[in-house]
Design a protein around this motif. Structure first.
Motif, PDB file in Angstrom:
ATOM      1  N   THR A  33       0.821  -1.222   0.000  1.00  0.00           N
ATOM      2  CA  THR A  33       0.000   0.000   0.000  1.00  0.00           C
ATOM      3  C   THR A  33       0.853   1.271   0.000  1.00  0.00           C
ATOM      4  OG1 THR A  33      -0.310  -0.377   2.363  1.00  0.00           O
ATOM      5  CG2 THR A  33      -2.145  -0.928   0.921  1.00  0.00           C
ATOM      6  N   HIS A  34       1.686   1.461   1.007  1.00  0.00           N
ATOM      7  CA  HIS A  34       2.635   2.573   0.961  1.00  0.00           C
ATOM      8  C   HIS A  34       3.684   2.287   2.028  1.00  0.00           C
ATOM      9  CE1 HIS A  34       1.204   4.061   4.757  1.00  0.00           C
ATOM     10  NE2 HIS A  34       2.039   5.070   4.692  1.00  0.00           N
ATOM     11  N   ASP A  35       4.795   2.996   1.966  1.00  0.00           N
ATOM     12  CA  ASP A  35       5.852   2.787   2.953  1.00  0.00           C
ATOM     13  C   ASP A  35       6.261   4.161   3.452  1.00  0.00           C
ATOM     14  OD1 ASP A  35       8.160   2.331   4.363  1.00  0.00           O
ATOM     15  OD2 ASP A  35       9.308   1.551   2.677  1.00  0.00           O
ATOM     16  N   ALA A  36       5.957   4.455   4.706  1.00  0.00           N
ATOM     17  CA  ALA A  36       6.238   5.783   5.262  1.00  0.00           C
ATOM     18  C   ALA A  36       7.725   6.113   5.224  1.00  0.00           C
ATOM     19  CB  ALA A  36       5.719   5.869   6.692  1.00  0.00           C
ATOM     20  N   ALA A  37       8.584   5.104   5.079  1.00  0.00           N
ATOM     21  CA  ALA A  37      10.019   5.375   5.038  1.00  0.00           C
ATOM     22  C   ALA A  37      10.473   5.744   3.625  1.00  0.00           C
ATOM     23  CB  ALA A  37      10.790   4.160   5.537  1.00  0.00           C
ATOM     24  N   GLY A  38       9.644   5.486   2.608  1.00  0.00           N
ATOM     25  CA  GLY A  38       9.961   5.960   1.260  1.00  0.00           C
ATOM     26  C   GLY A  38      10.455   4.923   0.272  1.00  0.00           C
ATOM     27  N   ALA A  39      10.354   3.633   0.583  1.00  0.00           N
ATOM     28  CA  ALA A  39      10.921   2.616  -0.313  1.00  0.00           C
ATOM     29  C   ALA A  39       9.851   1.822  -1.074  1.00  0.00           C
ATOM     30  CB  ALA A  39      11.800   1.659   0.492  1.00  0.00           C
ATOM     31  N   ALA A  40       8.601   2.266  -1.020  1.00  0.00           N
ATOM     32  CA  ALA A  40       7.500   1.461  -1.580  1.00  0.00           C
ATOM     33  C   ALA A  40       7.720   1.097  -3.053  1.00  0.00           C
ATOM     34  CB  ALA A  40       6.178   2.193  -1.416  1.00  0.00           C
ATOM     35  N   ASP A  41       8.233   2.055  -3.846  1.00  0.00           N
ATOM     36  CA  ASP A  41       8.376   1.807  -5.289  1.00  0.00           C
ATOM     37  C   ASP A  41       9.459   0.782  -5.595  1.00  0.00           C
ATOM     38  OD1 ASP A  41       6.438   3.626  -5.609  1.00  0.00           O
ATOM     39  OD2 ASP A  41       7.766   5.280  -6.222  1.00  0.00           O
ATOM     40  N   GLU A  42      10.286   0.489  -4.608  1.00  0.00           N
ATOM     41  CA  GLU A  42      11.407  -0.427  -4.862  1.00  0.00           C
ATOM     42  C   GLU A  42      11.223  -1.774  -4.184  1.00  0.00           C
ATOM     43  OE1 GLU A  42      14.860   1.919  -3.767  1.00  0.00           O
ATOM     44  OE2 GLU A  42      13.959   3.598  -4.851  1.00  0.00           O
ATOM     45  N   MET A  43      10.005  -2.032  -3.699  1.00  0.00           N
ATOM     46  CA  MET A  43       9.735  -3.342  -3.088  1.00  0.00           C
ATOM     47  C   MET A  43       8.509  -3.952  -3.762  1.00  0.00           C
ATOM     48  SD  MET A  43      10.505  -2.757   0.952  1.00  0.00           S
ATOM     49  CE  MET A  43       9.114  -1.682   1.191  1.00  0.00           C
ATOM     50  N   LYS A  44       8.389  -5.280  -3.618  1.00  0.00           N
ATOM     51  CA  LYS A  44       7.278  -5.979  -4.273  1.00  0.00           C
ATOM     52  C   LYS A  44       6.181  -6.293  -3.265  1.00  0.00           C
ATOM     53  CE  LYS A  44       7.361  -9.912  -6.420  1.00  0.00           C
ATOM     54  NZ  LYS A  44       8.101 -11.136  -6.382  1.00  0.00           N
ATOM     55  N   ALA A  45       4.930  -6.013  -3.652  1.00  0.00           N
ATOM     56  CA  ALA A  45       3.812  -6.361  -2.763  1.00  0.00           C
ATOM     57  C   ALA A  45       3.820  -7.859  -2.509  1.00  0.00           C
ATOM     58  CB  ALA A  45       2.495  -5.941  -3.400  1.00  0.00           C
ATOM     59  N   GLY A  46       3.696  -8.226  -1.233  1.00  0.00           N
ATOM     60  CA  GLY A  46       3.703  -9.643  -0.856  1.00  0.00           C
ATOM     61  C   GLY A  46       5.106 -10.169  -0.580  1.00  0.00           C
ATOM     62  N   GLY A  47       6.120  -9.339  -0.864  1.00  0.00           N
ATOM     63  CA  GLY A  47       7.512  -9.779  -0.680  1.00  0.00           C
ATOM     64  C   GLY A  47       8.079  -9.328   0.654  1.00  0.00           C
ATOM     65  N   PRO A  48       9.347  -9.677   0.910  1.00  0.00           N
ATOM     66  CA  PRO A  48       9.997  -9.281   2.172  1.00  0.00           C
ATOM     67  C   PRO A  48      10.413  -7.806   2.138  1.00  0.00           C
ATOM     68  CG  PRO A  48      11.537 -10.459   0.779  1.00  0.00           C
ATOM     69  CD  PRO A  48      10.223 -10.453   0.037  1.00  0.00           C
ATOM     70  N   TRP A  49      10.802  -7.282   3.284  1.00  0.00           N
ATOM     71  CA  TRP A  49      11.232  -5.879   3.394  1.00  0.00           C
ATOM     72  C   TRP A  49      12.742  -5.787   3.154  1.00  0.00           C
ATOM     73  CZ3 TRP A  49       8.264  -1.485   4.770  1.00  0.00           C
ATOM     74  CH2 TRP A  49       6.915  -1.752   4.994  1.00  0.00           C
ATOM     75  N   ASP A  50      13.152  -6.327   2.018  1.00  0.00           N
ATOM     76  CA  ASP A  50      14.577  -6.424   1.742  1.00  0.00           C
ATOM     77  C   ASP A  50      15.023  -5.161   0.999  1.00  0.00           C
ATOM     78  OD1 ASP A  50      17.053  -7.393   1.512  1.00  0.00           O
ATOM     79  OD2 ASP A  50      16.584  -8.955   0.044  1.00  0.00           O
ATOM     80  N   HIS A  51      15.405  -4.122   1.757  1.00  0.00           N
ATOM     81  CA  HIS A  51      15.725  -2.819   1.145  1.00  0.00           C
ATOM     82  C   HIS A  51      16.708  -2.090   2.046  1.00  0.00           C
ATOM     83  CE1 HIS A  51      15.178   1.300  -0.301  1.00  0.00           C
ATOM     84  NE2 HIS A  51      14.711   0.754  -1.413  1.00  0.00           N
ATOM     85  N   SER A  52      17.555  -1.244   1.451  1.00  0.00           N
ATOM     86  CA  SER A  52      18.583  -0.569   2.264  1.00  0.00           C
ATOM     87  C   SER A  52      17.987   0.400   3.296  1.00  0.00           C
ATOM     88  CB  SER A  52      19.565   0.173   1.356  1.00  0.00           C
ATOM     89  OG  SER A  52      18.844   1.079   0.547  1.00  0.00           O
ATOM     90  N   LEU A  53      16.734   0.829   3.105  1.00  0.00           N
ATOM     91  CA  LEU A  53      16.097   1.672   4.131  1.00  0.00           C
ATOM     92  C   LEU A  53      15.567   0.838   5.297  1.00  0.00           C
ATOM     93  CD1 LEU A  53      14.041   4.436   2.241  1.00  0.00           C
ATOM     94  CD2 LEU A  53      15.996   4.774   3.765  1.00  0.00           C
ATOM     95  N   HIS A  54      15.589  -0.492   5.127  1.00  0.00           N
ATOM     96  CA  HIS A  54      15.030  -1.379   6.161  1.00  0.00           C
ATOM     97  C   HIS A  54      16.017  -2.496   6.535  1.00  0.00           C
ATOM     98  CE1 HIS A  54      11.245   0.671   5.487  1.00  0.00           C
ATOM     99  NE2 HIS A  54      11.314   0.398   4.199  1.00  0.00           N
ATOM    100  N   PRO A  55      17.224  -2.122   6.954  1.00  0.00           N
ATOM    101  CA  PRO A  55      18.216  -3.156   7.253  1.00  0.00           C
ATOM    102  C   PRO A  55      17.850  -4.004   8.493  1.00  0.00           C
ATOM    103  CG  PRO A  55      19.023  -1.002   7.920  1.00  0.00           C
ATOM    104  CD  PRO A  55      17.729  -0.761   7.178  1.00  0.00           C
ATOM    105  N   ILE A  56      18.434  -5.198   8.536  1.00  0.00           N
ATOM    106  CA  ILE A  56      18.308  -6.063   9.730  1.00  0.00           C
ATOM    107  C   ILE A  56      19.182  -5.464  10.824  1.00  0.00           C
ATOM    108  CG2 ILE A  56      18.845  -8.349  10.682  1.00  0.00           C
ATOM    109  CD1 ILE A  56      18.227  -9.511   7.883  1.00  0.00           C
ATOM    110  N   LEU A  57      18.621  -5.271  12.016  1.00  0.00           N
ATOM    111  CA  LEU A  57      19.378  -4.644  13.121  1.00  0.00           C
ATOM    112  C   LEU A  57      19.750  -5.604  14.241  1.00  0.00           C
ATOM    113  CD1 LEU A  57      17.646  -1.151  13.466  1.00  0.00           C
ATOM    114  CD2 LEU A  57      19.561  -1.830  12.022  1.00  0.00           C
ATOM    115  N   ALA A  58      19.079  -6.755  14.272  1.00  0.00           N
ATOM    116  CA  ALA A  58      19.452  -7.783  15.280  1.00  0.00           C
ATOM    117  C   ALA A  58      19.025  -9.136  14.769  1.00  0.00           C
ATOM    118  CB  ALA A  58      18.772  -7.488  16.616  1.00  0.00           C
ATOM    119  N   GLY A  59      19.807 -10.157  15.100  1.00  0.00           N
ATOM    120  CA  GLY A  59      19.508 -11.520  14.666  1.00  0.00           C
ATOM    121  C   GLY A  59      20.150 -11.826  13.320  1.00  0.00           C
ATOM    122  N   ASP A  60      19.773 -12.984  12.741  1.00  0.00           N
ATOM    123  CA  ASP A  60      20.414 -13.336  11.459  1.00  0.00           C
ATOM    124  C   ASP A  60      19.384 -13.730  10.404  1.00  0.00           C
ATOM    125  OD1 ASP A  60      19.501 -15.812  12.332  1.00  0.00           O
ATOM    126  OD2 ASP A  60      21.457 -16.348  13.186  1.00  0.00           O
TER     127      ASP A  60
END
Ligand code: AKG
Length: 266
Positions: free
Chosen positions: A239-266
């Motif tokens: 629908t939209h991404d308040a952080a600004g990466a919506a156009d570069e991600m796929k609906a139904g897909g993971p949040w795999d984007h440089s604006l949404h890095p993994i911060l803990a865990g693996d």
């Protein structure tokens, strides 16, 4: 080496049952002083970044009386990134939500202006505003000033995350309240708890937890900084991404984007 986190298995159980937890002393005075300075600088010099005030527009003056909100400060303020990416904070979020890893959705500074025109933050859930499925994300809300019921500390309804995702509530509109709506529907909504704490304290709340803050009745702004964490299983609904990466991600897909890095865990 494992990251040290204050979250014990008992804390995780408390969070899973109640949808919130408070750590009254989490960040040092020095860490908070740097963050406070970054927030003050952003609010003084980047007013166009305040949500609702972009491009000099005043989309809702009422909303600005609830709080002045700026997102993604981590992208241009090292002191904000230090806190938003803090390994101990992210690891605490990961342990509380009981997942493999957490990504950042976005950070946001929320400054509740003081004085007679200050407005309450209506009772609401966060999850209805987030383009995520399934629900599982949580926020860490950091007190940048000492917070009490007088200047707009948070209040939570214990266990309310178990109602799951309901409708969004308009934050700038007086009288809108998810608690009132649920009572009208016949639910016996538990009494809220008050999350006063000194600067440097942190509360975590689940995206479906009912929460509220009163108007700031003091003479000084109430500054808070929150980080939203998404568990590994969270997908983007498109629908939209308040952080600004919506156009570069796929609906139904993971949040795999440089604006949404993994911060803990693996
Ligand atoms: O700081 C506030 O007044 C409200 C905060 C809030 O709604 C949140 O962090 O989800």
């Amino acid at each position: 080496m494992p990251t040290i986190s204050p979250a014990t298995p008992a804390d995780a159980e408390f969070f899973q049952q109640n949808g919130y937890i408070r750590y009254e002393h989490f960040f040092s005075a020095e860490e908070i002083a740097s963050l406070r300075h970054a927030i003050d600088h952003a609010i003084d010099t980047h007013r166009a970044r305040i949500r609702g005030a972009e491009k000099d527009g005043r989309v809702s003056e009422e909303y600005e009386r609830v709080f002045n909100q700026m997102v993604n400060l981590w992208t241009d303020y090292p002191a904000a990134k230090e806190v938003a990416f803090h390994p101990r904070l992210a690891e605490t979020a990961r342990r509380l939500s009981g997942c493999r890893h957490v990504r950042i959705y976005h950070d946001h500074a929320m400054i509740k202006p003081p004085g007679q025109t200050s407005k309450e933050t209506n009772w609401h859930q966060d999850a209805p505003y987030w383009p995520m499925d399934p629900v599982g994300a949580l926020s860490a809300w950091i007190a940048v000033d000492d917070v009490t019921a007088d200047n707009g500390c948070l209040h939570f309804v214990p266990g309310s995350h178990q109602y799951e995702r309901l409708e969004p509530i308009k934050l700038g509109v007086a009288g809108e309240s998810i608690v009132a709506k649920m009572k009208e529907r016949g639910y016996d909504v538990p009494e809220p708890v008050t999350m006063d704490m000194p600067a440097g304290g942190v509360t975590f709340h689940h995206g479906c937890t009912f929460h509220y803050a009163g108007p700031n009745q003091t003479a000084a702004p109430r500054r808070a900084f929150a980080i939203i964490y998404m568990p590994d299983y969270t997908t983007f609904t498109g629908t939209h991404d308040a952080a600004g990466a919506a156009d570069e991600m796929k609906a139904g897909g993971p949040w795999d984007h440089s604006l949404h890095p993994i911060l803990a865990g693996d």
